[in-house]
Design an enzyme around this catalytic site. Structure first.
Site, mmCIF file in Angstrom:
data_model
loop_
_atom_site.group_PDB
_atom_site.id
_atom_site.type_symbol
_atom_site.label_atom_id
_atom_site.label_comp_id
_atom_site.label_asym_id
_atom_site.label_seq_id
_atom_site.Cartn_x
_atom_site.Cartn_y
_atom_site.Cartn_z
ATOM 1 N N GLY A 192 0.826 -1.081 0.011
ATOM 2 C CA GLY A 192 -0.369 -0.532 -0.112
ATOM 3 C C GLY A 192 0.712 0.971 0.122
ATOM 4 O O GLY A 192 0.632 2.061 -0.988
ATOM 5 N N HIS A 193 2.016 0.823 1.225
ATOM 6 C CA HIS A 193 3.018 1.958 0.686
ATOM 7 C C HIS A 193 3.357 2.275 -0.559
ATOM 8 O O HIS A 193 4.468 3.745 -0.669
ATOM 9 C CB HIS A 193 3.916 2.718 1.980
ATOM 10 C CG HIS A 193 3.580 2.349 3.347
ATOM 11 N ND1 HIS A 193 3.233 1.427 3.926
ATOM 12 C CD2 HIS A 193 2.904 3.346 4.248
ATOM 13 C CE1 HIS A 193 2.982 1.054 5.349
ATOM 14 N NE2 HIS A 193 2.330 2.609 4.837
ATOM 15 N N GLN B 112 -0.963 9.889 18.611
ATOM 16 C CA GLN B 112 -2.275 9.685 18.600
ATOM 17 C C GLN B 112 -2.880 8.333 18.411
ATOM 18 O O GLN B 112 -3.981 8.081 18.078
ATOM 19 C CB GLN B 112 -2.077 9.045 16.508
ATOM 20 C CG GLN B 112 -1.250 8.812 15.839
ATOM 21 C CD GLN B 112 -1.270 8.466 14.732
ATOM 22 O OE1 GLN B 112 -0.582 9.297 14.328
ATOM 23 N NE2 GLN B 112 -1.571 7.702 13.232
ATOM 24 N N ASP C 133 -7.772 5.036 4.930
ATOM 25 C CA ASP C 133 -7.668 5.690 6.308
ATOM 26 C C ASP C 133 -8.733 7.125 5.434
ATOM 27 O O ASP C 133 -8.464 7.827 5.419
ATOM 28 C CB ASP C 133 -6.338 6.498 6.991
ATOM 29 C CG ASP C 133 -6.165 5.611 7.539
ATOM 30 O OD1 ASP C 133 -6.902 4.493 8.271
ATOM 31 O OD2 ASP C 133 -4.749 4.638 7.015
ATOM 32 N N SER D 218 -2.888 -2.978 5.460
ATOM 33 C CA SER D 218 -2.771 -2.849 6.336
ATOM 34 C C SER D 218 -1.107 -2.227 7.546
ATOM 35 O O SER D 218 -1.248 -4.281 7.132
ATOM 36 C CB SER D 218 -3.607 -2.540 7.248
ATOM 37 O OG SER D 218 -3.534 -1.903 8.615
#
Ligand code: PAF
Length: 278
Positions: A33-34, A61, A148, A183
């Site tokens: 994904g990155h 966070q 996200d 993820s």
């Protein structure tokens, strides 16, 4: 690839830099994904421009009791990943916050529901670190994944409201063959949980199918999504909602721009996903 590990060095780098820089903010544990985010960043930076990746597991966070301590930090694998992906600058600050910090950045509307309701303080932490990254690395553009979705909406709003001169680029979610969104947290899943996890995507697809067939009652569509997710092994629904994709307000009936978003614990791992319905 240049590696920078301090905020002072980041400022010094930016003072000397020429050309367009595009930033991919991450918390590391990099995956396909990155890689897609880095690819899109390169497309926007051009060959002469700079693709910068930041890796920082941001304590602000993570709400108390969540996975900050156990969050994966495969430092040398991430470094090699960036090198192989053609990244120009890797920013992995050792220190981002002063012990007596007293300034935070908070978005107050889009952050209120969805993950913001289940994770108090999460988006304040995200906005604060992202604003700091923008100030430290002064990118012309920055790339965020649509997985996200709420984070992307909140960052867009922060950039608009605080006049950051930065273009925000959203990148479609990358999925495994069975639909599970990529993820860094997927690696927490046991074999059984991994087998159950595609239920999130299956539920969203089922809802999209019904919506395409003319069902427009949001409560009925959410019930169907629950029926698909609930039987999945070790699944516990945090929320399933259908919202307006612009303002993230819950809808009663489908209309253009509707988005289904969900957060589900599979075992101890909280997975999120979303899909545009109309
Ligand atoms: O999406 C993430 O990985 C993080 O929330 C971000 C944007 C890097 C901020 O820490």
């Amino acid at each position: 690839m240049k590696i920078i590990e301090s905020t002072d060095a980041a400022h010094a780098h930016v003072r000397r830099r020429t050309g367009k820089s595009v930033l991919v903010p991450t918390m590391g544990a990099l995956h396909r994904g990155h890689l897609e985010l880095i690819r899109v960043a390169r497309e926007h930076a051009g060959n002469a421009g700079e693709v910068a990746v930041s890796i920082f597991v941001n304590p602000l966070q993570f709400e108390p009791g969540s996975d900050f301590e156990k969050y994966p930090r495969p430092e040398s694998a991430d470094e090699k990943f960036c090198e192989d992906a053609g990244v120009n600058l890797l920013f992995r600050p050792r220190q981002m916050y002063f012990d007596d910090r007293s300034v935070y950045v908070e978005e107050t509307r889009l952050s209120a529901g969805l993950c913001g309701a289940s994770r108090p303080g999460h988006f304040q932490g995200v906005c604060t670190v992202v604003a700091k990254l923008f100030n430290l690395l002064a990118p012309a553009a920055t790339v965020f994944g649509e997985k996200d979705y709420q984070q992307l909406a909140v960052i867009r709003r922060m950039v608009r409201d605080l006049n950051f001169p930065i273009e925000i680029i959203g990148v479609p979610t990358v999925r495994e063959a069975d639909g599970l969104a990529l993820s860094s947290r997927n690696q927490y899943l046991s074999a059984d949980e991994r087998a159950a996890a595609p239920a999130l995507y299956q539920a969203m697809l089922r809802v999209k199918e019904l919506a395409a067939g003319g069902e427009n009652s949001v409560s009925k569509l959410i019930d169907v999504a629950k029926e698909v997710v609930s039987p999945a092994k070790r699944a516990r629904i945090d929320y399933i909602t259908i919202v307006d994709a612009e303002n993230l307000e819950p809808l009663e009936n489908l209309r253009p721009n509707a988005l289904i978003a969900l957060a589900v614990f599979v075992g101890e791992t909280r997975l999120i996903d979303n899909l545009r319905l109309t």
